[in-house]
Scaffold this motif. Structure first.
Motif, PDB file in Angstrom:
ATOM      1  N   LEU A 149       0.822  -1.213   0.000  1.00  0.00           N
ATOM      2  CA  LEU A 149       0.000   0.000   0.000  1.00  0.00           C
ATOM      3  C   LEU A 149       0.857   1.265   0.000  1.00  0.00           C
ATOM      4  O   LEU A 149       1.911   1.314   0.634  1.00  0.00           O
ATOM      5  CB  LEU A 149      -0.897   0.038   1.247  1.00  0.00           C
ATOM      6  N   ALA A 150       0.354   2.289  -0.679  1.00  0.00           N
ATOM      7  CA  ALA A 150       1.018   3.599  -0.673  1.00  0.00           C
ATOM      8  C   ALA A 150       0.586   4.410   0.538  1.00  0.00           C
ATOM      9  O   ALA A 150       1.286   5.332   0.960  1.00  0.00           O
ATOM     10  CB  ALA A 150       0.675   4.362  -1.946  1.00  0.00           C
ATOM     11  N   GLY A 151      -0.580   4.062   1.093  1.00  0.00           N
ATOM     12  CA  GLY A 151      -1.066   4.841   2.219  1.00  0.00           C
ATOM     13  C   GLY A 151      -2.266   4.194   2.880  1.00  0.00           C
ATOM     14  O   GLY A 151      -2.818   3.203   2.391  1.00  0.00           O
ATOM     15  N   GLY A 152      -2.656   4.789   4.016  1.00  0.00           N
ATOM     16  CA  GLY A 152      -3.820   4.276   4.717  1.00  0.00           C
ATOM     17  C   GLY A 152      -4.358   5.295   5.694  1.00  0.00           C
ATOM     18  O   GLY A 152      -3.654   6.233   6.095  1.00  0.00           O
ATOM     19  N   VAL A 153      -5.632   5.124   6.054  1.00  0.00           N
ATOM     20  CA  VAL A 153      -6.226   5.907   7.128  1.00  0.00           C
ATOM     21  C   VAL A 153      -6.814   4.939   8.146  1.00  0.00           C
ATOM     22  O   VAL A 153      -7.235   3.829   7.803  1.00  0.00           O
ATOM     23  CB  VAL A 153      -7.320   6.895   6.632  1.00  0.00           C
ATOM     24  N   SER A 154      -6.816   5.373   9.409  1.00  0.00           N
ATOM     25  CA  SER A 154      -7.418   4.607  10.495  1.00  0.00           C
ATOM     26  C   SER A 154      -8.087   5.632  11.384  1.00  0.00           C
ATOM     27  O   SER A 154      -7.422   6.379  12.105  1.00  0.00           O
ATOM     28  CB  SER A 154      -6.321   3.843  11.241  1.00  0.00           C
ATOM     29  N   ILE A 155      -9.407   5.739  11.256  1.00  0.00           N
ATOM     30  CA  ILE A 155     -10.130   6.814  11.936  1.00  0.00           C
ATOM     31  C   ILE A 155     -10.983   6.237  13.063  1.00  0.00           C
ATOM     32  O   ILE A 155     -11.935   5.498  12.807  1.00  0.00           O
ATOM     33  CB  ILE A 155     -11.013   7.602  10.932  1.00  0.00           C
ATOM     34  N   ALA A 156     -10.616   6.580  14.305  1.00  0.00           N
ATOM     35  CA  ALA A 156     -11.355   6.136  15.496  1.00  0.00           C
ATOM     36  C   ALA A 156     -11.494   4.623  15.543  1.00  0.00           C
ATOM     37  O   ALA A 156     -12.587   4.088  15.726  1.00  0.00           O
ATOM     38  CB  ALA A 156     -12.728   6.826  15.548  1.00  0.00           C
ATOM     39  N   VAL A 157     -10.373   3.936  15.378  1.00  0.00           N
ATOM     40  CA  VAL A 157     -10.367   2.468  15.390  1.00  0.00           C
ATOM     41  C   VAL A 157      -9.524   1.929  16.547  1.00  0.00           C
ATOM     42  O   VAL A 157      -9.942   1.005  17.249  1.00  0.00           O
ATOM     43  CB  VAL A 157      -9.820   1.909  14.053  1.00  0.00           C
ATOM     44  N   LEU A 158      -8.358   2.532  16.782  1.00  0.00           N
ATOM     45  CA  LEU A 158      -7.382   1.918  17.695  1.00  0.00           C
ATOM     46  C   LEU A 158      -7.839   1.860  19.159  1.00  0.00           C
ATOM     47  O   LEU A 158      -7.322   1.068  19.932  1.00  0.00           O
ATOM     48  CB  LEU A 158      -6.022   2.617  17.590  1.00  0.00           C
ATOM     49  N   GLU A 159      -8.834   2.687  19.541  1.00  0.00           N
ATOM     50  CA  GLU A 159      -9.344   2.581  20.913  1.00  0.00           C
ATOM     51  C   GLU A 159     -10.211   1.326  21.069  1.00  0.00           C
ATOM     52  O   GLU A 159     -10.453   0.876  22.172  1.00  0.00           O
ATOM     53  CB  GLU A 159     -10.153   3.829  21.299  1.00  0.00           C
ATOM     54  N   VAL A 174       2.266  -3.710   5.754  1.00  0.00           N
ATOM     55  CA  VAL A 174       1.627  -3.621   4.438  1.00  0.00           C
ATOM     56  C   VAL A 174       1.923  -2.305   3.707  1.00  0.00           C
ATOM     57  O   VAL A 174       1.654  -2.195   2.519  1.00  0.00           O
ATOM     58  CB  VAL A 174       0.092  -3.874   4.494  1.00  0.00           C
ATOM     59  N   LEU A 175       2.471  -1.303   4.433  1.00  0.00           N
ATOM     60  CA  LEU A 175       2.848  -0.061   3.751  1.00  0.00           C
ATOM     61  C   LEU A 175       4.165  -0.268   3.012  1.00  0.00           C
ATOM     62  O   LEU A 175       5.053  -0.960   3.491  1.00  0.00           O
ATOM     63  CB  LEU A 175       3.058   1.069   4.760  1.00  0.00           C
ATOM     64  N   ARG A 176       4.292   0.382   1.862  1.00  0.00           N
ATOM     65  CA  ARG A 176       5.580   0.348   1.175  1.00  0.00           C
ATOM     66  C   ARG A 176       6.514   1.378   1.837  1.00  0.00           C
ATOM     67  O   ARG A 176       6.028   2.311   2.489  1.00  0.00           O
ATOM     68  CB  ARG A 176       5.384   0.655  -0.310  1.00  0.00           C
ATOM     69  N   PRO A 177       7.831   1.218   1.714  1.00  0.00           N
ATOM     70  CA  PRO A 177       8.726   2.230   2.277  1.00  0.00           C
ATOM     71  C   PRO A 177       8.354   3.606   1.727  1.00  0.00           C
ATOM     72  O   PRO A 177       8.134   3.747   0.521  1.00  0.00           O
ATOM     73  CB  PRO A 177      10.117   1.779   1.788  1.00  0.00           C
ATOM     74  N   GLY A 178       8.248   4.586   2.604  1.00  0.00           N
ATOM     75  CA  GLY A 178       7.812   5.925   2.191  1.00  0.00           C
ATOM     76  C   GLY A 178       6.300   6.080   2.219  1.00  0.00           C
ATOM     77  O   GLY A 178       5.788   7.182   2.050  1.00  0.00           O
ATOM     78  N   GLY A 179       5.579   4.993   2.442  1.00  0.00           N
ATOM     79  CA  GLY A 179       4.111   5.039   2.522  1.00  0.00           C
ATOM     80  C   GLY A 179       3.667   5.776   3.787  1.00  0.00           C
ATOM     81  O   GLY A 179       4.382   5.793   4.786  1.00  0.00           O
TER      82      GLY A 179
END
Ligand SMILES: [Zn+2]
Length: 289
Positions: A149-159, A174-179
């Motif tokens: 993956l080039a990027g990701g979002v995680s919104i109000a999940v980790l709690e 799963v992120l690529r280097p620089g992702g």
């Protein structure tokens, strides 16, 4: 599910980076791992590698109602939450982050999307099998190849997870280097199961959790009015319900009438001390190249 050109592309691109969630060997479209025998299944366009069990989604009474509303309202659910919730998200959090990618080329995922679809080209991952979800999975064991993956979002999940470090390690894998990842977590918020609720994060605690990444910035994602308002609504419902759980549940929705006060946070998120009692933080990180 309705197929769009963008939707087809999203599915095709997913197949290119598909890997066994257990041993990370490449998976062919049959979804059976030749190495360890793990299998996924297809449900229309959706790939299912096992998410939440039915019991997990109905264990908490408030979450039971939330799940019912999510299933009935589908994509209207995020709009309903925006209207009724005491939390005013800082404007321009997620959309500008997504715009910083070339989504026609860069594969970006929403880790724990719920009923949100933020862009037709963004991959939706969740433990619940809502209509918009592309991959139903345990977010600690993603069926994606290393560096896919080039990027990701995680919104109000980790709690809502017992082991945020395991989730963050999987984002890193799963992120690529620089992702890059954009992550929103709560600080001053009352208990809210979805389907569970385990912890809150301070600004320094959040930086610590993402120690394996380069931290590009931490901002107040929702301000102190939101922090105060949600607690006030709970407090009012408790004081006015005179010890009755039943009455509390009737009164709590009435306290949502106070929610528009959250608009004060459009100003207060800019206060230099806003982090002291912020409702939540947003961190942007990059996997070192
Ligand atoms: Zn395998």
């Amino acid at each position: 599910m309705q197929q769009t050109i963008a939707g087809t592309t999203r599915q095709d691109r997913l197949l290119e980076v598909l890997a066994c969630p257990r041993c990370h060997a490449r998976l062919d479209p049959s979804l059976a791992c030749a190495v360890c025998g793990t299998t996924g299944r297809r449900d229309g366009d959706r790939l299912d590698f096992g998410g939440f069990g039915e019991g997990e989604l109905t264990a908490d009474p408030l979450n039971r109602i939330k799940e019912l509303v999510k299933t009935r309202l589908h994509r209207l659910y995020p709009a309903a939450i925006r209207l009724l919730s005491p939390v005013q998200e800082r404007p321009g959090l997620v959309a500008p982050f997504l715009r910083s990618f070339d989504l026609d080329r860069d594969l970006v995922a929403d880790f724990g999307c719920g009923t949100h679809r933020r862009d037709e080209r963004v991959l939706c991952l969740d433990g619940g099998s809502y209509g918009n979800v592309d991959v139903v999975t345990d977010l600690r064991r993603l069926p994606l190849a290393d560096g896919s993956l080039a990027g990701g979002v995680s919104i109000a999940v980790l709690e809502h997870v017992p082991d945020p470090a395991a989730h963050i390690a999987e984002m890193h894998r799963v992120l690529r280097p620089g992702g890059r990842m954009l992550v929103f977590v709560p600080f001053m918020q009352p208990f809210h199961a979805s389907p569970y609720d385990f912890q809150r994060f301070t600004e320094v605690g959040l930086r610590e959790q993402f120690g394996a990444f380069e931290v590009l910035g931490v901002r107040v994602g929702a301000g102190p009015t939101s922090g105060m308002l949600w607690v006030l609504q709970e407090w009012l419902a408790m004081v006015l319900s005179l010890g009755s759980k039943r009455l509390y549940r009737l009164i709590l929705p009435l306290t949502w009438l106070l929610s528009p006060l959250k608009l004060l946070d459009l100003l207060l998120v800019h206060h230099p001390m806003a982090a002291q009692a912020a409702s939540g933080f947003v961190i942007e990180v990059r996997k070192p190249a």
